[in-house]
Write an enzyme that holds these catalytic residues in place. Structure first.
Site, short mmCIF file in Angstrom:
data_model
loop_
_atom_site.label_atom_id
_atom_site.label_comp_id
_atom_site.label_asym_id
_atom_site.label_seq_id
_atom_site.Cartn_x
_atom_site.Cartn_y
_atom_site.Cartn_z
N LYS A 39 0.82 -1.34 -0.06
CA LYS A 39 -0.02 -0.01 -0.14
C LYS A 39 1.00 1.23 0.02
O LYS A 39 0.68 2.24 -0.82
CB LYS A 39 -0.93 -0.13 1.22
CG LYS A 39 -1.92 1.02 1.34
CD LYS A 39 -2.63 1.10 2.31
CE LYS A 39 -3.59 2.30 2.75
NZ LYS A 39 -4.48 2.56 3.82
N GLU A 79 10.55 -4.67 4.77
CA GLU A 79 10.73 -6.03 4.19
C GLU A 79 10.33 -6.31 2.62
O GLU A 79 10.99 -6.88 2.00
CB GLU A 79 9.72 -6.82 4.90
CG GLU A 79 9.85 -7.19 6.36
CD GLU A 79 9.27 -5.85 7.17
OE1 GLU A 79 9.04 -4.86 6.67
OE2 GLU A 79 9.22 -6.38 8.26
N GLY A 87 -4.72 -2.09 5.01
CA GLY A 87 -4.07 -3.22 4.71
C GLY A 87 -4.79 -4.55 4.99
O GLY A 87 -4.80 -5.28 4.02
N ARG A 88 -5.12 -4.95 6.07
CA ARG A 88 -5.97 -6.03 6.51
C ARG A 88 -7.21 -6.13 5.85
O ARG A 88 -7.92 -7.39 5.85
CB ARG A 88 -5.80 -6.29 8.00
CG ARG A 88 -6.53 -5.11 8.54
CD ARG A 88 -6.22 -4.89 10.28
NE ARG A 88 -6.70 -3.89 10.70
CZ ARG A 88 -6.01 -2.79 11.03
NH1 ARG A 88 -4.74 -2.62 10.37
NH2 ARG A 88 -6.70 -1.59 11.73
N GLU A 128 -4.78 -6.85 14.47
CA GLU A 128 -4.29 -5.45 14.15
C GLU A 128 -5.39 -4.42 14.33
O GLU A 128 -5.38 -3.31 14.65
CB GLU A 128 -3.66 -5.49 13.04
CG GLU A 128 -2.57 -4.45 12.70
CD GLU A 128 -1.85 -4.48 11.18
OE1 GLU A 128 -2.69 -4.50 10.33
OE2 GLU A 128 -0.54 -4.71 11.33
N HIS A 143 -5.18 -33.34 17.18
CA HIS A 143 -3.96 -34.38 17.58
C HIS A 143 -3.14 -33.34 17.93
O HIS A 143 -1.76 -33.82 18.35
CB HIS A 143 -3.63 -35.03 16.54
CG HIS A 143 -4.72 -36.09 16.14
ND1 HIS A 143 -4.87 -37.28 16.54
CD2 HIS A 143 -5.72 -35.83 14.97
CE1 HIS A 143 -5.97 -37.85 16.01
NE2 HIS A 143 -6.33 -37.13 15.27
N LYS A 164 9.19 -0.99 14.27
CA LYS A 164 9.75 -0.71 12.75
C LYS A 164 10.83 0.50 13.10
O LYS A 164 11.84 0.53 12.62
CB LYS A 164 8.56 -0.08 12.14
CG LYS A 164 7.61 -0.97 11.45
CD LYS A 164 6.83 -0.37 10.54
CE LYS A 164 5.64 -1.21 10.06
NZ LYS A 164 4.52 -0.52 9.23
O1 F6P Z 1 3.10 -3.79 9.64
C1 F6P Z 1 1.62 -3.10 9.59
C2 F6P Z 1 1.29 -3.11 8.35
O2 F6P Z 1 1.33 -1.57 7.99
C3 F6P Z 1 0.06 -3.62 7.92
O3 F6P Z 1 -1.03 -2.82 8.52
C4 F6P Z 1 -0.08 -3.68 6.51
O4 F6P Z 1 -0.82 -4.77 5.89
C5 F6P Z 1 1.52 -4.15 6.38
O5 F6P Z 1 2.32 -3.46 7.29
C6 F6P Z 1 2.01 -3.86 4.85
O6 F6P Z 1 1.87 -2.57 4.58
P1 F6P Z 1 2.24 -2.10 3.14
O7 F6P Z 1 1.19 -2.83 2.16
O8 F6P Z 1 2.18 -0.68 2.97
O9 F6P Z 1 3.41 -2.76 2.59
#
Ligand code: F6P
Length: 546
Positions: free
Chosen positions: A209, A215, A270-271, A355, A386, A506
């Protein structure tokens, strides 16, 4: 939208529920069923192809009456309506949470902040469909003219969990390229995901987003390096990397052609973004038609949630029951899908629920005077039986569970599906009714073993039954949980759409990363433990380098 709700302790319905809990605490599900044999039929609701049996929850008619009163006092309807209408319900970021607009049918209109968002949504959906058709048919080729065989989705959090869950859930419908998912900054994730791939036949979909998530950016740069090393040339990014993002500027700076970028909007969290362009990898795998069926399922539950009376409204009932279980003392809840294809559903729901509602302050910043989101977890049945089901049946904590079943198997083999469903039904029965010491004795168990072989029961479950796992029914399940989460957020009066709690870690990681790498030992001013851990890592790294 009202942002000055009184604290829960001042809510008459909440206080009545607390009193009711104290009165009802001694009631056992065995007793509730004995007194009211009809409850198995009565405490159910059905909509959009989802049948919900909540009769094995520790509720009476009075509990439901009070919970519905609570919903009305806490403005659950009002908050849902504000969300659907595009009000700025995400108050700390001053924006709507309008994921429901992503699945509004073509031709409808929803004007938000002066803009018809439905036109925008369908413009992107059409571009996604055209792109997916091109990749799936082989019209879109890689830099060397070869067809794309594998798509690698790079993204994390909502840019990973939804698409990965949906791809897994809809595996039976996949007729496009293979799709893999890379999320972790741990280089092993990317390495293992591309180890056996041919770069000439690989397409990366970089989903972010913000297009700033460390990452994802690290993996996207590494993927680009892998492509360039193998294929060279200027055309390589244009033919092998596309993006899904709201941040066109950053995407362009990365070198991705804006015409290969699928946008969405800051009003999609995002979620909550599975039904946005973040679902591109799902569309590539199952095709545009099936992706639209998924959207139709989501929309069916959106429409139900918006119009059904609270007493028959599935997300409202599920959200209220979750809040009630919190009042009963449950700090954890499990989602147990009895369908192998839904094995990633619990992981997806973890971000959605925790979240969203893992918060301690209300919309106005006051402390919440109740426990908010339970720790959500789960595993597919029957595998969980199990491992951790021992605790569910005989542990000292009570974990309310959702059991999810489909009536029709997608891969029938002999009687295996019958066995699967028998297990789900049996677990609900065993958790609710247990086995008394008398029953154990009557079965001839030696006295010394009686305490070990008895089951307390009174462990609440909801059972969700759907006809068959399809793109449509998956959509209904996703929207059901999305809205149930918002209902819980409304009860607790928290903002279910921000996630400030992920920021501190972060920020510190950004500070620590250069400290791990600096040539000369930096002047640390962390705590003693953190300083020592950094020194230990630096020593190991320097040792490796030497
Ligand atoms: O770590 C939190 C977060 O902002 C989530 O809410 C989101 O889904 C994820 O990181 C990834 O964010 P982006 O889509 O901006 O890379």
């Amino acid at each position: 939208m009202t942002t000055d709700r009184p604290p829960l302790r001042e809510s008459p319905a909440w206080r009545a529920l607390e009193r009711h809990r104290d009165e009802a605490a001694g009631l056992h599900l065995r007793e509730l069923f004995a007194r009211d044999p009809e409850r198995g039929e009565r405490l159910t609701a059905e909509a959009a192809g989802i049948f919900l049996d909540y009769s094995k929850q520790r509720v009476t008619g009075e509990t439901i009456r009070l919970l519905l009163e609570l919903a009305s006092e806490r403005g659950v309807d009002e908050r849902l309506e504000a969300m659907f209408a595009g009000a700025h319900v995400n108050v700390t970021e001053d924006r709507p949470a309008l994921h429901s607009a992503l699945r509004l049918p073509r031709g409808t209109t929803l004007v938000v902040d002066g803009q018809d968002v439905v036109t925008d949504v369908h413009e992107v959906l059409d571009r996604m469909a055209a792109f997916c058709e091109a990749v799936r048919s082989g019209a879109w080729v890689g830099a060397t003219g070869r067809q794309i065989r594998t798509v690698v989705n790079i993204g994390i959090g909502g840019s990973h969990l939804g698409p990965a869950m949906a791809h897994e859930a809809l595996r039976a419908y996949v007729d496009g390229p293979a799709v893999r998912f890379v999320s972790n900054v741990d280089p092993t994730d990317l390495t293992e995901s591309i180890r056996d791939l041919d770069p000439a036949e690989t397409l990366f979909v970089v989903c972010s987003k913000t297009f700033r998530t460390e990452e994802t950016m690290a993996n996207a740069h590494a993927a680009r390096g892998w492509l360039v090393a193998a294929l060279g040339g200027d055309d390589v990014v244009a033919r092998h990397v596309v993006a899904v993002s709201t941040n066109l500027e950053a995407v362009t700076a990365f070198g991705i052609d804006p015409s290969h970028t699928f946008g969405f909007w800051d009003w999609v969290g995002g979620r909550y973004s599975l039904s946005s362009a973040i679902g591109l990898s799902t569309m590539l795998a199952v095709g545009p038609e099936r992706f639209h069926e998924l959207l139709a399922g989501l929309h069916a539950v959106d429409a139900h949630t918006r119009t059904a009376p609270p007493a028959r409204n599935l997300p409202v009932l599920m959200g209220l029951i979750a809040a009630w279980n919190g009042l009963l003392g449950a700090r954890s809840a499990a989602v147990l899908p009895y369908d192998h294809y839904l094995r990633l559903f619990p992981a997806y729901l973890q971000q959605l629920a925790m979240e969203s509602n893992g918060k301690s302050v209300t919309l106005t910043g006051a402390p919440v005077d109740a426990d908010t989101s339970p720790v959500l977890w789960g595993e597919q049945g029957t595998n969980g039986q199990h491992s951790f089901f021992q605790l569910l049946h005989q542990g000292t904590v009570v974990v309310p569970c959702d059991l999810i079943a489909f009536l029709q198997p997608l891969n029938p083999i002999g009687r295996q599906h019958d066995l699967l469903v028998a297990n789900l039904i049996a677990q609900g029965e065993a958790l609710a009714f247990g086995r008394t010491p008398e029953e154990v004795r009557a079965a001839g168990v030696p006295e010394a073993l009686v305490p070990h072989r008895a089951f307390p029961g009174n462990r609440p479950t909801s059972t969700l039954v759907l006809e068959r796992l399809t793109p449509y029914s998956l959509g209904t399940l996703v929207a059901l949980y999305e809205h149930a989460v918002v209902v819980q957020g409304a009860i607790w009066d928290v903002n279910s759409f921000d996630q400030w709690g992920v920021e501190l870690g972060k920020e510190l990681a950004q500070r620590i990363a250069p400290e791990l790498l600096a040539e000369a030992e930096p002047a640390f001013d962390h705590d003693a433990s953190t300083n020592a851990l950094i020194r230990r890592y630096r020593a190991a790294r320097q040792g490796t380098a030497a």
